[in-house]
Write a protein that holds these residues in place. Structure first.
Motif, PDB file in Angstrom:
ATOM      1  N   SER A  15       0.799  -1.228   0.000  1.00  0.00           N
ATOM      2  CA  SER A  15       0.000   0.000   0.000  1.00  0.00           C
ATOM      3  C   SER A  15       0.834   1.281   0.000  1.00  0.00           C
ATOM      4  CB  SER A  15      -0.948   0.011   1.211  1.00  0.00           C
ATOM      5  OG  SER A  15      -1.990  -0.919   1.048  1.00  0.00           O
ATOM      6  N   TRP A  93      -4.624  -1.459  -4.813  1.00  0.00           N
ATOM      7  CA  TRP A  93      -5.673  -0.788  -4.042  1.00  0.00           C
ATOM      8  C   TRP A  93      -5.142  -0.423  -2.664  1.00  0.00           C
ATOM      9  CZ3 TRP A  93      -6.778  -5.253  -6.982  1.00  0.00           C
ATOM     10  CH2 TRP A  93      -7.573  -5.009  -8.107  1.00  0.00           C
ATOM     11  N   ILE A  95      -4.592   1.125   0.847  1.00  0.00           N
ATOM     12  CA  ILE A  95      -5.485   1.647   1.879  1.00  0.00           C
ATOM     13  C   ILE A  95      -5.116   3.072   2.287  1.00  0.00           C
ATOM     14  CG2 ILE A  95      -4.125   0.744   3.812  1.00  0.00           C
ATOM     15  CD1 ILE A  95      -6.813   0.090   5.194  1.00  0.00           C
ATOM     16  N   PHE A  99      -7.405   3.791  -2.021  1.00  0.00           N
ATOM     17  CA  PHE A  99      -7.504   2.594  -2.861  1.00  0.00           C
ATOM     18  C   PHE A  99      -7.271   2.885  -4.344  1.00  0.00           C
ATOM     19  CE2 PHE A  99     -10.138   1.938   0.923  1.00  0.00           C
ATOM     20  CZ  PHE A  99      -9.511   0.814   1.446  1.00  0.00           C
TER      21      PHE A  99
END
Length: 195
Positions: A15, A93, A95, A99
């Motif tokens: 992420s 995607w 967080i 996303f």
């Protein structure tokens, strides 16, 4: 415990949006508002130039390596494959960034190279040759994913069924993230290298 820890850690590592961070630090821009709107290395290369594009690629590459090393350490080969999948999911995607991420190719290459180097190398070569001949990065990426999955059924892959399953999921994810590119390829108006 590892069955939950590996996916969570790998997703969080994935992420980290390299393109977004590089864009903010060096160009004071949100890469998602420029070019294709994709927070990945290819769009970073087009919008921010070669040096920052390569830096973005290397950072995305590093995410795959770090996640798989953690997965291997905590859960062996299966843990490494799980880490590869969730690192790519995090990249696609993230967080931390609403996303809105990239397409996961650099992270996929790094992660699978750690686990299945021979078939990953062959797949990368196939993708690079395709991109060089066609001048479509997206087509090269799709060829890479397809060849990677196909090679899991050969003697060059020693990871068993889990390798085929994870690479199939990664291929589907990659195709999904490239759906816009696929439409443009079919119509003949996809962006070419150098354009």
């Amino acid at each position: 415990m590892e069955i939950f820890l590996i996916p969570v850690l790998s997703y969080l590592i994935g992420s980290f949006s390299s393109a977004y961070v590089v864009g903010r630090l060096f160009k004071k821009i949100d890469i998602r508002n420029h070019g294709s709107g994709n927070a990945g290395a290819t769009n970073a290369l087009r919008i921010m130039g070669k040096k920052l594009g390569v830096l973005t690629f290397l950072m995305d590459f590093a995410k795959g390596i770090i996640a798989v090393l953690i997965g291997l350490g905590l859960g062996g080969y299966s843990g490494g494959m799980s880490a590869a999948l969730f690192a790519v999911l995090g990249h696609n995607w993230p967080i931390f960034f609403k996303f809105k991420g990239g397409k996961g190719i650099a992270t996929t290459i790094a992660a699978l190279a750690m686990l299945q180097f021979p078939i990953t190398l062959i797949s990368v070569i196939a993708g690079v040759v395709t991109a060089a001949i066609s001048r479509y990065v997206s087509l090269g990426s799709l060829v890479f994913l397809t060849v990677l999955f196909a090679l899991t059924f050969t003697g060059m892959s020693d990871g068993g069924a889990i390798t085929s399953i994870i690479t199939f999921i990664l291929m589907i994810l990659g195709y999904y993230r490239h759906k816009g590119n696929i439409k443009r390829l079919i119509k003949g108006n996809e962006n070419k290298i150098g354009r």
